[in-house]
Design a protein around this motif. Structure first.
Motif, PDB file in Angstrom:
ATOM      1  N   HIS A   1       0.817  -1.221   0.000  1.00 13.99           N
ATOM      2  CA  HIS A   1       0.000   0.000   0.000  1.00 13.99           C
ATOM      3  C   HIS A   1       0.849   1.268   0.000  1.00 13.99           C
ATOM      4  CE1 HIS A   1      -2.715   3.156   1.096  1.00 13.99           C
ATOM      5  NE2 HIS A   1      -2.146   3.320   2.277  1.00 13.99           N
ATOM      6  N   ARG A   2       0.516   2.160  -0.935  1.00 20.57           N
ATOM      7  CA  ARG A   2       1.046   3.513  -0.944  1.00 20.57           C
ATOM      8  C   ARG A   2       0.083   4.364  -1.752  1.00 20.57           C
ATOM      9  NH1 ARG A   2       7.095   5.826  -2.687  1.00 20.57           N
ATOM     10  NH2 ARG A   2       7.108   7.488  -1.119  1.00 20.57           N
ATOM     11  N   TRP A   3      -0.166   5.575  -1.291  1.00 22.77           N
ATOM     12  CA  TRP A   3      -1.095   6.480  -1.950  1.00 22.77           C
ATOM     13  C   TRP A   3      -2.461   5.800  -2.128  1.00 22.77           C
ATOM     14  CZ3 TRP A   3       3.781   6.709  -5.158  1.00 22.77           C
ATOM     15  CH2 TRP A   3       4.673   7.646  -4.600  1.00 22.77           C
ATOM     16  N   ASN A   4      -2.934   5.644  -3.343  1.00 24.62           N
ATOM     17  CA  ASN A   4      -4.278   5.088  -3.569  1.00 24.62           C
ATOM     18  C   ASN A   4      -4.269   3.597  -3.868  1.00 24.62           C
ATOM     19  OD1 ASN A   4      -5.492   7.668  -3.307  1.00 24.62           O
ATOM     20  ND2 ASN A   4      -5.003   8.133  -5.431  1.00 24.62           N
ATOM     21  N   PHE A   5      -3.168   2.924  -3.633  1.00 27.75           N
ATOM     22  CA  PHE A   5      -3.038   1.530  -4.036  1.00 27.75           C
ATOM     23  C   PHE A   5      -3.039   0.628  -2.808  1.00 27.75           C
ATOM     24  CE2 PHE A   5      -0.450   4.154  -7.024  1.00 27.75           C
ATOM     25  CZ  PHE A   5      -1.417   4.214  -8.024  1.00 27.75           C
ATOM     26  N   TYR A   6      -3.795  -0.464  -2.880  1.00 29.09           N
ATOM     27  CA  TYR A   6      -3.978  -1.373  -1.759  1.00 29.09           C
ATOM     28  C   TYR A   6      -3.811  -2.817  -2.222  1.00 29.09           C
ATOM     29  CZ  TYR A   6      -5.959   2.617   0.765  1.00 29.09           C
ATOM     30  OH  TYR A   6      -6.143   3.832   1.374  1.00 29.09           O
ATOM     31  N   GLY A   7      -3.405  -3.676  -1.286  1.00 30.63           N
ATOM     32  CA  GLY A   7      -3.313  -5.096  -1.583  1.00 30.63           C
ATOM     33  C   GLY A   7      -1.901  -5.621  -1.462  1.00 30.63           C
ATOM     34  N   ASP A   8      -1.772  -6.942  -1.512  1.00 35.73           N
ATOM     35  CA  ASP A   8      -0.494  -7.609  -1.365  1.00 35.73           C
ATOM     36  C   ASP A   8       0.323  -7.526  -2.656  1.00 35.73           C
ATOM     37  OD1 ASP A   8      -1.308  -8.360   1.194  1.00 35.73           O
ATOM     38  OD2 ASP A   8      -2.138 -10.261   0.496  1.00 35.73           O
TER      39      ASP A   8
ATOM     40  N   VAL B   1      -0.781   0.126   7.425  1.00 38.52           N
ATOM     41  CA  VAL B   1      -0.793  -0.059   8.876  1.00 38.52           C
ATOM     42  C   VAL B   1      -2.210  -0.109   9.408  1.00 38.52           C
ATOM     43  CG1 VAL B   1      -0.135   0.986  11.065  1.00 38.52           C
ATOM     44  CG2 VAL B   1       1.463   0.995   9.168  1.00 38.52           C
ATOM     45  N   THR B   2      -3.091   0.709   8.873  1.00 36.05           N
ATOM     46  CA  THR B   2      -4.455   0.813   9.372  1.00 36.05           C
ATOM     47  C   THR B   2      -5.182  -0.521   9.325  1.00 36.05           C
ATOM     48  OG1 THR B   2      -4.559   3.114   8.649  1.00 36.05           O
ATOM     49  CG2 THR B   2      -6.655   2.013   9.095  1.00 36.05           C
ATOM     50  N   ASN B   3      -4.934  -1.296   8.273  1.00 35.25           N
ATOM     51  CA  ASN B   3      -5.609  -2.576   8.095  1.00 35.25           C
ATOM     52  C   ASN B   3      -4.714  -3.771   8.414  1.00 35.25           C
ATOM     53  OD1 ASN B   3      -8.236  -1.625   7.144  1.00 35.25           O
ATOM     54  ND2 ASN B   3      -7.117  -0.884   5.361  1.00 35.25           N
ATOM     55  N   GLY B   4      -3.664  -3.546   9.198  1.00 33.03           N
ATOM     56  CA  GLY B   4      -2.863  -4.659   9.682  1.00 33.03           C
ATOM     57  C   GLY B   4      -1.713  -5.078   8.802  1.00 33.03           C
ATOM     58  N   GLY B   5      -1.362  -4.277   7.803  1.00 30.23           N
ATOM     59  CA  GLY B   5      -0.224  -4.591   6.964  1.00 30.23           C
ATOM     60  C   GLY B   5      -0.562  -5.504   5.802  1.00 30.23           C
ATOM     61  N   ASN B   6       0.455  -5.841   5.005  1.00 31.54           N
ATOM     62  CA  ASN B   6       0.275  -6.654   3.806  1.00 31.54           C
ATOM     63  C   ASN B   6       1.381  -7.693   3.708  1.00 31.54           C
ATOM     64  OD1 ASN B   6      -0.661  -3.613   2.727  1.00 31.54           O
ATOM     65  ND2 ASN B   6      -2.004  -5.298   2.118  1.00 31.54           N
TER      66      ASN B   6
ATOM     67  N   VAL C   1      11.598  -3.627   6.073  1.00 31.05           N
ATOM     68  CA  VAL C   1      10.256  -4.171   6.300  1.00 31.05           C
ATOM     69  C   VAL C   1       9.561  -3.336   7.363  1.00 31.05           C
ATOM     70  CG1 VAL C   1       8.941  -6.240   6.843  1.00 31.05           C
ATOM     71  CG2 VAL C   1      11.145  -6.434   5.664  1.00 31.05           C
ATOM     72  N   SER C   2       8.543  -2.597   6.932  1.00 34.70           N
ATOM     73  CA  SER C   2       7.873  -1.631   7.802  1.00 34.70           C
ATOM     74  C   SER C   2       6.356  -1.740   7.619  1.00 34.70           C
ATOM     75  CB  SER C   2       8.335  -0.209   7.457  1.00 34.70           C
ATOM     76  OG  SER C   2       9.744  -0.117   7.477  1.00 34.70           O
ATOM     77  N   ASP C   3       5.638  -0.859   8.309  1.00 37.51           N
ATOM     78  CA  ASP C   3       4.183  -0.704   8.133  1.00 37.51           C
ATOM     79  C   ASP C   3       3.414  -2.011   8.289  1.00 37.51           C
ATOM     80  OD1 ASP C   3       4.427   1.989   7.801  1.00 37.51           O
ATOM     81  OD2 ASP C   3       4.107   2.005   5.640  1.00 37.51           O
ATOM     82  N   ARG C   4       3.824  -2.825   9.267  1.00 42.63           N
ATOM     83  CA  ARG C   4       3.156  -4.101   9.559  1.00 42.63           C
ATOM     84  C   ARG C   4       3.258  -5.105   8.423  1.00 42.63           C
ATOM     85  NH1 ARG C   4       2.656  -5.572  14.287  1.00 42.63           N
ATOM     86  NH2 ARG C   4       0.913  -6.921  13.719  1.00 42.63           N
ATOM     87  N   ASN C   5       4.193  -4.920   7.501  1.00 36.36           N
ATOM     88  CA  ASN C   5       4.342  -5.846   6.378  1.00 36.36           C
ATOM     89  C   ASN C   5       5.033  -7.139   6.814  1.00 36.36           C
ATOM     90  OD1 ASN C   5       3.194  -4.085   4.532  1.00 36.36           O
ATOM     91  ND2 ASN C   5       5.148  -3.140   4.016  1.00 36.36           N
ATOM     92  N   TRP C   6       4.718  -8.209   6.090  1.00 37.23           N
ATOM     93  CA  TRP C   6       5.392  -9.494   6.239  1.00 37.23           C
ATOM     94  C   TRP C   6       5.975  -9.866   4.892  1.00 37.23           C
ATOM     95  CZ3 TRP C   6       7.431 -12.893   9.437  1.00 37.23           C
ATOM     96  CH2 TRP C   6       7.689 -14.188   8.999  1.00 37.23           C
ATOM     97  N   VAL C   7       7.284 -10.095   4.838  1.00 38.20           N
ATOM     98  CA  VAL C   7       7.978 -10.443   3.599  1.00 38.20           C
ATOM     99  C   VAL C   7       8.494 -11.868   3.727  1.00 38.20           C
ATOM    100  CG1 VAL C   7       9.870  -9.867   2.044  1.00 38.20           C
ATOM    101  CG2 VAL C   7       8.653  -8.043   3.232  1.00 38.20           C
TER     102      VAL C   7
END
Length: 349
Positions: free
Chosen positions: A200-207, A234-239, A269-275
Protein backbone atom coordinates in the motif's frame (compact mmCIF):
# COMPACT_ATOMS: atom_id res chain seq x y z
CA UNK A 1 45.39 8.54 -24.23
CA UNK A 2 43.99 5.10 -23.42
CA UNK A 3 45.83 3.41 -20.55
CA UNK A 4 43.10 1.09 -19.30
CA UNK A 5 39.87 -0.33 -20.72
CA UNK A 6 37.10 -2.05 -18.82
CA UNK A 7 33.94 -3.50 -20.33
CA UNK A 8 31.32 -4.35 -17.75
CA UNK A 9 29.57 -6.50 -16.63
CA UNK A 10 32.73 -8.53 -16.18
CA UNK A 11 30.92 -11.83 -16.50
CA UNK A 12 30.30 -11.16 -20.20
CA UNK A 13 33.98 -11.97 -20.71
CA UNK A 14 34.43 -9.55 -23.62
CA UNK A 15 37.98 -9.32 -24.91
CA UNK A 16 39.31 -6.28 -26.76
CA UNK A 17 42.35 -4.88 -28.47
CA UNK A 18 43.53 -1.28 -28.74
CA UNK A 19 45.30 0.61 -31.48
CA UNK A 20 46.14 4.12 -30.41
CA UNK A 21 42.86 5.70 -29.36
CA UNK A 22 40.77 2.95 -30.99
CA UNK A 23 39.20 0.02 -29.13
CA UNK A 24 38.14 -3.11 -31.00
CA UNK A 25 35.88 -5.88 -29.75
CA UNK A 26 33.21 -8.17 -31.15
CA UNK A 27 29.76 -9.05 -29.86
CA UNK A 28 28.13 -12.32 -30.81
CA UNK A 29 24.86 -11.74 -28.96
CA UNK A 30 22.65 -8.87 -27.75
CA UNK A 31 24.36 -7.03 -24.89
CA UNK A 32 24.08 -4.12 -22.49
CA UNK A 33 27.56 -2.84 -21.68
CA UNK A 34 29.50 -0.09 -19.98
CA UNK A 35 32.76 0.85 -21.70
CA UNK A 36 35.04 2.64 -19.24
CA UNK A 37 38.35 4.30 -20.10
CA UNK A 38 41.18 4.82 -17.62
CA UNK A 39 39.03 3.84 -14.65
CA UNK A 40 36.42 6.58 -15.25
CA UNK A 41 33.00 5.00 -14.83
CA UNK A 42 31.21 8.36 -14.61
CA UNK A 43 32.10 9.42 -18.16
CA UNK A 44 31.61 6.01 -19.68
CA UNK A 45 29.97 4.89 -22.91
CA UNK A 46 26.81 2.80 -22.61
CA UNK A 47 26.40 0.30 -25.43
CA UNK A 48 23.07 -1.42 -26.13
CA UNK A 49 23.15 -4.02 -28.87
CA UNK A 50 19.55 -5.07 -29.46
CA UNK A 51 18.13 -7.94 -31.45
CA UNK A 52 16.45 -7.05 -34.73
CA UNK A 53 12.73 -6.67 -34.29
CA UNK A 54 10.83 -9.49 -35.93
CA UNK A 55 7.30 -8.16 -35.44
CA UNK A 56 6.63 -4.56 -36.43
CA UNK A 57 2.96 -3.52 -36.58
CA UNK A 58 1.74 -1.54 -39.55
CA UNK A 59 0.95 2.11 -38.91
CA UNK A 60 -2.67 1.76 -39.93
CA UNK A 61 -3.41 -1.55 -38.23
CA UNK A 62 -6.46 -1.43 -35.96
CA UNK A 63 -5.60 -1.22 -32.28
CA UNK A 64 -2.16 0.30 -32.92
CA UNK A 65 -0.71 3.59 -31.66
CA UNK A 66 2.24 4.11 -33.99
CA UNK A 67 5.06 6.61 -33.38
CA UNK A 68 7.53 7.00 -36.21
CA UNK A 69 10.94 8.71 -36.19
CA UNK A 70 10.80 12.26 -34.85
CA UNK A 71 9.59 14.12 -31.75
CA UNK A 72 6.08 13.43 -30.46
CA UNK A 73 4.39 15.74 -27.94
CA UNK A 74 1.02 14.88 -26.35
CA UNK A 75 -1.89 17.10 -27.29
CA UNK A 76 -3.39 17.17 -23.79
CA UNK A 77 -1.08 19.84 -22.44
CA UNK A 78 -0.17 20.51 -19.68
CA UNK A 79 -0.76 16.87 -18.77
CA UNK A 80 2.00 15.69 -21.10
CA UNK A 81 0.41 12.26 -21.35
CA UNK A 82 -0.61 9.76 -24.00
CA UNK A 83 -3.60 7.80 -22.65
CA UNK A 84 -3.68 4.23 -23.90
CA UNK A 85 -6.96 2.23 -24.10
CA UNK A 86 -7.39 -1.51 -23.68
CA UNK A 87 -6.37 -3.98 -26.37
CA UNK A 88 -3.72 -1.69 -27.86
CA UNK A 89 -0.21 -2.13 -29.24
CA UNK A 90 1.94 0.99 -28.80
CA UNK A 91 4.90 0.99 -31.20
CA UNK A 92 7.89 3.32 -30.90
CA UNK A 93 9.96 3.04 -34.06
CA UNK A 94 13.74 3.54 -33.94
CA UNK A 95 14.28 7.30 -33.88
CA UNK A 96 10.93 8.03 -32.18
CA UNK A 97 11.29 10.45 -29.26
CA UNK A 98 8.29 10.79 -26.94
CA UNK A 99 8.12 14.00 -24.88
CA UNK A 100 5.53 12.81 -22.39
CA UNK A 101 4.39 9.82 -20.38
CA UNK A 102 2.21 6.87 -21.28
CA UNK A 103 -0.79 6.32 -19.00
CA UNK A 104 -2.65 3.03 -18.63
CA UNK A 105 -5.47 3.44 -16.11
CA UNK A 106 -8.06 0.68 -15.63
CA UNK A 107 -7.16 -1.03 -18.89
CA UNK A 108 -6.06 -4.48 -20.00
CA UNK A 109 -4.09 -6.15 -22.78
CA UNK A 110 -1.67 -3.34 -23.68
CA UNK A 111 1.75 -3.87 -25.21
CA UNK A 112 4.51 -1.26 -25.60
CA UNK A 113 7.20 -2.27 -28.07
CA UNK A 114 9.89 -0.81 -30.31
CA UNK A 115 13.32 0.74 -29.93
CA UNK A 116 12.30 4.37 -29.55
CA UNK A 117 12.77 6.48 -26.42
CA UNK A 118 10.81 8.53 -23.92
CA UNK A 119 12.68 11.75 -23.14
CA UNK A 120 12.40 13.67 -19.85
CA UNK A 121 8.80 12.81 -18.98
CA UNK A 122 7.13 13.14 -15.60
CA UNK A 123 7.10 9.33 -15.70
CA UNK A 124 7.88 6.91 -18.47
CA UNK A 125 4.96 4.56 -17.87
CA UNK A 126 2.15 5.21 -15.39
CA UNK A 127 0.20 1.97 -15.05
CA UNK A 128 -2.60 1.78 -12.50
CA UNK A 129 -5.49 -0.59 -11.74
CA UNK A 130 -4.74 -2.57 -14.88
CA UNK A 131 -3.83 -6.07 -16.00
CA UNK A 132 -1.85 -7.82 -18.70
CA UNK A 133 0.55 -5.01 -19.60
CA UNK A 134 3.85 -5.53 -21.44
CA UNK A 135 6.82 -3.19 -21.98
CA UNK A 136 9.51 -4.35 -24.40
CA UNK A 137 12.55 -2.58 -25.86
CA UNK A 138 11.90 1.06 -24.87
CA UNK A 139 14.53 3.46 -23.47
CA UNK A 140 13.50 6.10 -20.89
CA UNK A 141 15.76 9.11 -20.31
CA UNK A 142 15.63 11.20 -17.12
CA UNK A 143 12.03 11.00 -15.85
CA UNK A 144 11.14 13.40 -13.05
CA UNK A 145 9.42 10.67 -11.00
CA UNK A 146 9.96 6.98 -11.88
CA UNK A 147 10.53 5.18 -15.15
CA UNK A 148 7.76 2.65 -14.43
CA UNK A 149 5.14 3.65 -11.88
CA UNK A 150 2.83 0.72 -11.14
CA UNK A 151 -0.12 0.56 -8.77
CA UNK A 152 -2.46 -2.43 -8.37
CA UNK A 153 -1.32 -4.04 -11.62
CA UNK A 154 -1.69 -7.77 -12.24
CA UNK A 155 0.27 -9.44 -15.01
CA UNK A 156 3.05 -6.92 -15.75
CA UNK A 157 5.87 -7.99 -18.07
CA UNK A 158 8.95 -5.80 -18.61
CA UNK A 159 11.64 -6.88 -21.04
CA UNK A 160 14.69 -5.11 -22.52
CA UNK A 161 13.89 -1.80 -20.82
CA UNK A 162 16.73 0.72 -20.59
CA UNK A 163 16.48 3.54 -18.06
CA UNK A 164 18.61 6.53 -17.03
CA UNK A 165 17.77 9.21 -14.47
CA UNK A 166 19.60 12.01 -12.69
CA UNK A 167 16.99 13.77 -10.52
CA UNK A 168 15.76 13.20 -7.00
CA UNK A 169 12.95 10.61 -6.93
CA UNK A 170 14.23 9.39 -10.27
CA UNK A 171 13.50 5.75 -9.43
CA UNK A 172 13.56 3.04 -12.03
CA UNK A 173 10.76 0.49 -11.52
CA UNK A 174 8.55 1.22 -8.48
CA UNK A 175 5.59 -1.08 -7.97
CA UNK A 176 2.90 -0.76 -5.30
CA UNK A 177 0.53 -3.67 -4.60
CA UNK A 178 1.34 -5.36 -7.91
CA UNK A 179 1.40 -9.12 -8.53
CA UNK A 180 2.41 -11.62 -11.20
CA UNK A 181 5.32 -9.51 -12.42
CA UNK A 182 8.08 -10.64 -14.79
CA UNK A 183 11.14 -8.43 -15.34
CA UNK A 184 13.88 -9.66 -17.67
CA UNK A 185 16.92 -8.27 -19.48
CA UNK A 186 16.68 -4.70 -18.19
CA UNK A 187 19.35 -2.04 -17.66
CA UNK A 188 18.55 0.48 -14.93
CA UNK A 189 20.93 3.34 -14.12
CA UNK A 190 19.02 5.53 -11.74
CA UNK A 191 19.38 8.35 -9.24
CA UNK A 192 17.15 6.56 -6.74
CA UNK A 193 16.02 2.94 -6.32
CA UNK A 194 16.52 0.87 -9.45
CA UNK A 195 13.67 -1.41 -8.41
CA UNK A 196 11.38 -1.03 -5.42
CA UNK A 197 8.65 -3.47 -4.40
CA UNK A 198 6.05 -2.09 -2.00
CA UNK A 199 2.45 -2.73 -1.08
CA UNK A 200 0.00 0.00 0.00
CA UNK A 201 1.05 3.51 -0.94
CA UNK A 202 -1.09 6.48 -1.95
CA UNK A 203 -4.28 5.09 -3.57
CA UNK A 204 -3.04 1.53 -4.04
CA UNK A 205 -3.98 -1.37 -1.76
CA UNK A 206 -3.31 -5.10 -1.58
CA UNK A 207 -0.49 -7.61 -1.37
CA UNK A 208 2.45 -8.09 -3.73
CA UNK A 209 3.09 -11.62 -4.95
CA UNK A 210 4.93 -13.61 -7.59
CA UNK A 211 7.86 -11.64 -8.99
CA UNK A 212 10.56 -12.98 -11.29
CA UNK A 213 13.52 -10.65 -11.92
CA UNK A 214 16.17 -12.15 -14.20
CA UNK A 215 19.16 -11.12 -16.31
CA UNK A 216 19.05 -7.56 -14.99
CA UNK A 217 21.74 -4.88 -14.63
CA UNK A 218 21.27 -2.35 -11.82
CA UNK A 219 23.39 0.79 -11.42
CA UNK A 220 22.30 3.02 -8.54
CA UNK A 221 24.11 6.34 -8.58
CA UNK A 222 22.20 7.09 -5.36
CA UNK A 223 20.35 4.82 -2.87
CA UNK A 224 19.37 1.22 -3.60
CA UNK A 225 19.69 -1.10 -6.55
CA UNK A 226 17.04 -3.35 -4.92
CA UNK A 227 14.61 -2.17 -2.23
CA UNK A 228 11.83 -4.30 -0.75
CA UNK A 229 9.12 -3.93 1.87
CA UNK A 230 9.05 -0.30 2.96
CA UNK A 231 5.46 0.91 2.47
CA UNK A 232 2.26 -0.84 3.60
CA UNK A 233 -1.19 -0.50 5.11
CA UNK A 234 -0.79 -0.06 8.88
CA UNK A 235 -4.46 0.81 9.37
CA UNK A 236 -5.61 -2.58 8.10
CA UNK A 237 -2.86 -4.66 9.68
CA UNK A 238 -0.22 -4.59 6.96
CA UNK A 239 0.27 -6.65 3.81
CA UNK A 240 2.22 -9.63 2.48
CA UNK A 241 5.09 -9.42 0.02
CA UNK A 242 6.00 -12.92 -1.08
CA UNK A 243 7.40 -15.19 -3.76
CA UNK A 244 10.07 -12.84 -5.11
CA UNK A 245 12.87 -14.44 -7.09
CA UNK A 246 15.99 -12.65 -8.33
CA UNK A 247 18.39 -14.54 -10.59
CA UNK A 248 21.38 -13.55 -12.73
CA UNK A 249 21.63 -9.95 -11.49
CA UNK A 250 24.63 -7.62 -11.98
CA UNK A 251 24.93 -4.66 -9.61
CA UNK A 252 27.47 -2.33 -11.18
CA UNK A 253 27.27 0.59 -8.76
CA UNK A 254 25.93 1.78 -5.42
CA UNK A 255 27.07 5.20 -4.15
CA UNK A 256 25.25 6.43 -1.05
CA UNK A 257 26.77 8.36 1.85
CA UNK A 258 23.65 8.34 4.09
CA UNK A 259 23.94 5.29 6.34
CA UNK A 260 20.15 4.98 6.55
CA UNK A 261 19.96 4.23 2.83
CA UNK A 262 23.13 2.26 2.21
CA UNK A 263 22.42 -1.19 0.80
CA UNK A 264 22.73 -2.89 -2.55
CA UNK A 265 20.06 -5.35 -1.48
CA UNK A 266 17.70 -3.68 0.98
CA UNK A 267 14.92 -5.12 3.07
CA UNK A 268 13.24 -2.28 4.94
CA UNK A 269 10.26 -4.17 6.30
CA UNK A 270 7.87 -1.63 7.80
CA UNK A 271 4.18 -0.70 8.13
CA UNK A 272 3.16 -4.10 9.56
CA UNK A 273 4.34 -5.85 6.38
CA UNK A 274 5.39 -9.49 6.24
CA UNK A 275 7.98 -10.44 3.60
CA UNK A 276 8.62 -14.10 2.85
CA UNK A 277 9.85 -16.57 0.24
CA UNK A 278 12.41 -14.28 -1.35
CA UNK A 279 15.39 -15.81 -3.13
CA UNK A 280 18.58 -14.42 -4.68
CA UNK A 281 20.61 -16.61 -7.02
CA UNK A 282 23.73 -15.71 -8.99
CA UNK A 283 23.92 -12.09 -7.88
CA UNK A 284 27.16 -10.34 -8.88
CA UNK A 285 28.07 -7.16 -7.00
CA UNK A 286 30.86 -5.08 -8.51
CA UNK A 287 33.32 -2.78 -6.76
CA UNK A 288 30.81 -0.20 -5.45
CA UNK A 289 31.81 3.35 -4.51
CA UNK A 290 30.20 3.69 -1.08
CA UNK A 291 27.55 1.75 0.79
CA UNK A 292 26.65 -1.67 2.15
CA UNK A 293 26.11 -4.94 0.38
CA UNK A 294 23.12 -6.09 2.42
CA UNK A 295 20.91 -4.28 4.87
CA UNK A 296 18.11 -6.50 6.09
CA UNK A 297 15.90 -4.86 8.68
CA UNK A 298 12.50 -4.99 10.29
CA UNK A 299 12.21 -1.36 11.27
CA UNK A 300 10.37 1.89 11.74
CA UNK A 301 11.68 4.85 9.75
CA UNK A 302 9.76 7.80 11.14
CA UNK A 303 10.61 9.96 8.12
CA UNK A 304 8.93 7.64 5.62
CA UNK A 305 6.58 5.07 7.20
CA UNK A 306 3.94 4.93 9.91
CA UNK A 307 4.67 1.62 11.63
CA UNK A 308 7.01 -1.29 12.28
CA UNK A 309 7.16 -4.35 10.09
CA UNK A 310 6.28 -7.88 11.21
CA UNK A 311 9.09 -9.97 9.77
CA UNK A 312 10.77 -11.56 6.78
CA UNK A 313 12.17 -14.83 5.47
CA UNK A 314 14.91 -14.58 2.84
CA UNK A 315 16.95 -17.19 0.94
CA UNK A 316 20.33 -16.14 -0.44
CA UNK A 317 21.50 -18.89 -2.79
CA UNK A 318 24.65 -17.48 -4.39
CA UNK A 319 26.20 -14.03 -4.38
CA UNK A 320 29.54 -13.13 -5.97
CA UNK A 321 31.34 -10.04 -4.68
CA UNK A 322 33.83 -8.37 -7.01
CA UNK A 323 35.51 -5.81 -4.78
CA UNK A 324 38.97 -4.55 -3.98
CA UNK A 325 37.89 -3.39 -0.52
CA UNK A 326 34.74 -4.81 1.02
CA UNK A 327 32.66 -2.29 3.04
CA UNK A 328 30.15 -3.31 5.69
CA UNK A 329 29.01 -6.70 4.47
CA UNK A 330 25.88 -7.39 6.39
CA UNK A 331 23.67 -5.45 8.74
CA UNK A 332 20.89 -7.40 10.40
CA UNK A 333 18.75 -5.40 12.75
CA UNK A 334 15.49 -6.33 14.42
CA UNK A 335 13.67 -3.75 16.48
CA UNK A 336 11.66 -5.33 19.32
CA UNK A 337 11.98 -8.99 20.21
CA UNK A 338 8.63 -10.05 18.73
CA UNK A 339 9.83 -9.22 15.23
CA UNK A 340 11.00 -12.13 13.10
CA UNK A 341 13.93 -12.04 10.69
CA UNK A 342 15.15 -15.29 9.15
CA UNK A 343 18.08 -15.32 6.72
CA UNK A 344 19.29 -18.47 4.98
CA UNK A 345 22.74 -17.90 3.46
CA UNK A 346 23.69 -20.81 1.25
CA UNK A 347 26.71 -19.46 -0.60
CA UNK A 348 28.56 -16.14 -0.74
CA UNK A 349 31.72 -15.93 -2.83
Amino acid sequence: MIHQVKIRPDNKGITYTTQGDLIFFTLDQPSKLSLEINGDRLHNLHIFANTLQQEVPAENDPGVMWFGPGIHIPKDQPGNAFHVPSNTVVYLAPGAVIKGKFVCNRVENVRFTGLGMILEPERGFEITFSRNIEIDGITVINPAHYTVYGGEVTGLRINNLKSFSSTGWGDGIDLMSCSDVTINDVFMRNSDDCIAIYVHRWNFYGDARNYSVTNAIFWADVTHPINIGLHGDVTNGGNSIENLHFKEIDILEHDEDDRNYQRCIAFSVSDRNWVQHVSFENIRIDDIQEGQLFNLRVLFNENIVTGLGVGSKIYVLKISIIMAIVPILLLLKVIQSRRVLRIYLLRIL
